[in-house]
Design a protein around this motif. Structure first.
Motif, PDB file in Angstrom:
ATOM      1  N   GLN A  87       0.844  -1.190   0.000  1.00 12.02           N
ATOM      2  CA  GLN A  87       0.000   0.000   0.000  1.00 12.02           C
ATOM      3  C   GLN A  87       0.880   1.242   0.000  1.00 12.02           C
ATOM      4  O   GLN A  87       2.042   1.207   0.441  1.00 12.02           O
ATOM      5  N   THR A  88       0.321   2.338  -0.503  1.00 11.51           N
ATOM      6  CA  THR A  88       1.050   3.601  -0.573  1.00 11.51           C
ATOM      7  C   THR A  88       0.612   4.488   0.578  1.00 11.51           C
ATOM      8  O   THR A  88      -0.580   4.777   0.732  1.00 11.51           O
ATOM      9  N   LEU A  89       1.560   4.917   1.392  1.00 12.31           N
ATOM     10  CA  LEU A  89       1.264   5.796   2.516  1.00 12.31           C
ATOM     11  C   LEU A  89       1.045   7.226   2.010  1.00 12.31           C
ATOM     12  O   LEU A  89       1.441   7.562   0.892  1.00 12.31           O
ATOM     13  N   PRO A  90       0.423   8.081   2.833  1.00 15.85           N
ATOM     14  CA  PRO A  90       0.165   9.459   2.386  1.00 15.85           C
ATOM     15  C   PRO A  90       1.408  10.224   1.952  1.00 15.85           C
ATOM     16  O   PRO A  90       1.321  11.116   1.091  1.00 15.85           O
ATOM     17  N   ASP A  91       2.595   9.885   2.513  1.00 11.03           N
ATOM     18  CA  ASP A  91       3.812  10.598   2.120  1.00 11.03           C
ATOM     19  C   ASP A  91       4.446  10.023   0.857  1.00 11.03           C
ATOM     20  O   ASP A  91       5.526  10.451   0.447  1.00 11.03           O
ATOM     21  N   GLY A  92       3.786   9.023   0.244  1.00  9.51           N
ATOM     22  CA  GLY A  92       4.267   8.470  -1.011  1.00  9.51           C
ATOM     23  C   GLY A  92       5.059   7.185  -0.886  1.00  9.51           C
ATOM     24  O   GLY A  92       5.338   6.535  -1.898  1.00  9.51           O
ATOM     25  N   ARG A  93       5.436   6.797   0.311  1.00  9.90           N
ATOM     26  CA  ARG A  93       6.184   5.555   0.484  1.00  9.90           C
ATOM     27  C   ARG A  93       5.295   4.349   0.187  1.00  9.90           C
ATOM     28  O   ARG A  93       4.135   4.318   0.602  1.00  9.90           O
ATOM     29  N   VAL A  94       5.841   3.364  -0.488  1.00  6.47           N
ATOM     30  CA  VAL A  94       5.130   2.114  -0.757  1.00  6.47           C
ATOM     31  C   VAL A  94       5.676   1.053   0.189  1.00  6.47           C
ATOM     32  O   VAL A  94       6.888   0.805   0.233  1.00  6.47           O
ATOM     33  N   VAL A  95       4.779   0.431   0.973  1.00  8.94           N
ATOM     34  CA  VAL A  95       5.206  -0.511   2.004  1.00  8.94           C
ATOM     35  C   VAL A  95       4.417  -1.806   1.881  1.00  8.94           C
ATOM     36  O   VAL A  95       3.349  -1.855   1.278  1.00  8.94           O
ATOM     37  N   GLU A  96       4.961  -2.866   2.470  1.00  4.92           N
ATOM     38  CA  GLU A  96       4.232  -4.120   2.542  1.00  4.92           C
ATOM     39  C   GLU A  96       3.066  -3.974   3.513  1.00  4.92           C
ATOM     40  O   GLU A  96       3.114  -3.169   4.449  1.00  4.92           O
ATOM     41  N   ALA A  97       2.010  -4.759   3.294  1.00  5.17           N
ATOM     42  CA  ALA A  97       0.817  -4.616   4.128  1.00  5.17           C
ATOM     43  C   ALA A  97       0.196  -5.978   4.415  1.00  5.17           C
ATOM     44  O   ALA A  97       0.218  -6.880   3.574  1.00  5.17           O
ATOM     45  N   VAL A  98      -0.308  -6.105   5.629  1.00  2.80           N
ATOM     46  CA  VAL A  98      -1.182  -7.220   5.993  1.00  2.80           C
ATOM     47  C   VAL A  98      -2.482  -6.607   6.494  1.00  2.80           C
ATOM     48  O   VAL A  98      -2.497  -5.487   7.023  1.00  2.80           O
ATOM     49  N   TRP A  99      -3.582  -7.341   6.346  1.00  2.33           N
ATOM     50  CA  TRP A  99      -4.893  -6.755   6.587  1.00  2.33           C
ATOM     51  C   TRP A  99      -5.650  -7.516   7.664  1.00  2.33           C
ATOM     52  O   TRP A  99      -5.454  -8.715   7.873  1.00  2.33           O
ATOM     53  N   HIS A 100      -6.526  -6.763   8.352  1.00  2.75           N
ATOM     54  CA  HIS A 100      -7.352  -7.322   9.414  1.00  2.75           C
ATOM     55  C   HIS A 100      -8.770  -6.763   9.250  1.00  2.75           C
ATOM     56  O   HIS A 100      -8.944  -5.653   8.744  1.00  2.75           O
ATOM     57  N   ARG A 101      -9.748  -7.534   9.700  1.00  5.05           N
ATOM     58  CA  ARG A 101     -11.121  -7.053   9.580  1.00  5.05           C
ATOM     59  C   ARG A 101     -11.910  -7.390  10.842  1.00  5.05           C
ATOM     60  O   ARG A 101     -11.558  -8.289  11.600  1.00  5.05           O
ATOM     61  N   HIS A 102     -12.993  -6.645  11.016  1.00  2.00           N
ATOM     62  CA  HIS A 102     -13.921  -6.871  12.126  1.00  2.00           C
ATOM     63  C   HIS A 102     -15.328  -6.820  11.542  1.00  2.00           C
ATOM     64  O   HIS A 102     -15.683  -5.865  10.852  1.00  2.00           O
ATOM     65  N   ASP A 103     -16.125  -7.852  11.794  1.00  2.00           N
ATOM     66  CA  ASP A 103     -17.456  -7.958  11.201  1.00  2.00           C
ATOM     67  C   ASP A 103     -18.545  -7.843  12.259  1.00  2.00           C
ATOM     68  O   ASP A 103     -18.332  -8.162  13.435  1.00  2.00           O
ATOM     69  N   SER A 104     -19.716  -7.411  11.821  1.00  2.00           N
ATOM     70  CA  SER A 104     -20.899  -7.374  12.681  1.00  2.00           C
ATOM     71  C   SER A 104     -22.109  -7.766  11.854  1.00  2.00           C
ATOM     72  O   SER A 104     -22.237  -7.373  10.691  1.00  2.00           O
ATOM     73  N   THR A 105     -23.002  -8.528  12.458  1.00  2.00           N
ATOM     74  CA  THR A 105     -24.244  -8.909  11.779  1.00  2.00           C
ATOM     75  C   THR A 105     -25.393  -7.982  12.145  1.00  2.00           C
ATOM     76  O   THR A 105     -26.526  -8.197  11.711  1.00  2.00           O
ATOM     77  N   ALA A 106     -25.105  -6.956  12.948  1.00  2.00           N
ATOM     78  CA  ALA A 106     -26.173  -6.054  13.393  1.00  2.00           C
ATOM     79  C   ALA A 106     -25.718  -4.602  13.273  1.00  2.00           C
ATOM     80  O   ALA A 106     -25.788  -3.839  14.240  1.00  2.00           O
ATOM     81  N   ALA A 107     -25.216  -4.229  12.088  1.00  2.00           N
ATOM     82  CA  ALA A 107     -24.760  -2.865  11.889  1.00  2.00           C
ATOM     83  C   ALA A 107     -25.922  -1.888  11.964  1.00  2.00           C
ATOM     84  O   ALA A 107     -27.037  -2.173  11.520  1.00  2.00           O
TER      85      ALA A 107
END
Length: 221
Positions: free
Chosen positions: A197-217
């Motif tokens: 992913q590209t950070l706001p300052d322009g650096r491109v870095v490796e990324a891992v992702w996480h999520r949180h789910d809800s069935t009652a949004a």
């Protein structure tokens, strides 16, 4: 119920926003965790303190904030973080910092957070409500105390019960073990996503992702 009522009276007496009294039509939200109170900034001081909390080199290694939003002077950062939110420590704020802050309709949801014990600025949380991506940071004095998990739990609650999002996601560099551990403690699980992913300052870095789910949004009222 008695304890919650006392908390509500204490926050009202301090002049700070009260949990449960959001103004979604104005883009303003407020919620609380065990040790943090989070609310949409009311003044320029709130915004400046949020930026000061993440302007040190350790935080910028991971955040990569745009240069025009980074406060380079350590003395200025310490001075901003030493203030308390407007009117809550008896000091008269400089006029520029006392000016009101109004979020734009398309802006990400930004919540500044303060410690409930002493009302000191502790960091901030940002939710891009159109994409469901979230980020957050803590001031240097607030790191290493388990507050990151509280911050991210608050972010999940903001997404699910204030912004009506069924899923919220957060990215981090593989080496950012503190953030990844805090996300896991907040109930986030591994997710698929872009490997870089590209950070706001322009650096491109490796990324891992996480999520949180809800069935009652839902959305706050």
């Amino acid at each position: 119920m008695v304890v919650w009522s006392l908390i509500r009276r204490r926050r009202a007496a301090s002049g700070l926003p009260v949990p449960g009294r959001c103004r979604p039509e104005a883009g303003r939200h407020v919620l609380a965790t065990e040790r943090l109170l989070l609310f949409t900034p009311r003044t320029r001081l709130d915004v400046a303190a949020a930026l000061a909390a993440c302007a040190d080199a350790e935080a910028q290694r991971w955040l990569g904030t745009q240069a025009d939003e980074v406060l380079p002077d350590p003395g200025m950062r310490r001075a901003l973080l030493a203030w308390r939110p407007a009117g809550d420590d008896g000091r008269r704020m400089p006029r520029k910092l006392a000016q009101p802050y109004a979020p734009g309709p398309d802006d990400p949801l930004l919540l500044v957070c303060v410690r409930r014990s002493d009302l000191g600025y502790a960091g901030a949380l940002e939710l891009e409500h159109r994409t469901g991506e979230m980020g957050g940071w803590l001031a240097p004095a607030c790191r290493g105390q388990g507050l990151g998990a509280e911050l991210f739990r608050a972010g999940a609650r903001l997404a699910h019960t204030h912004a009506g999002l069924a899923t919220v996601r957060a990215g981090a560099e593989p080496g950012n073990t503190a953030s990844r551990r805090a996300l896991a403690h907040a109930g986030f699980v591994p997710d698929e996503g872009p490997a870089r992913q590209t950070l706001p300052d322009g650096r491109v870095v490796e990324a891992v992702w996480h999520r949180h789910d809800s069935t009652a949004a839902s959305r706050c009222r």
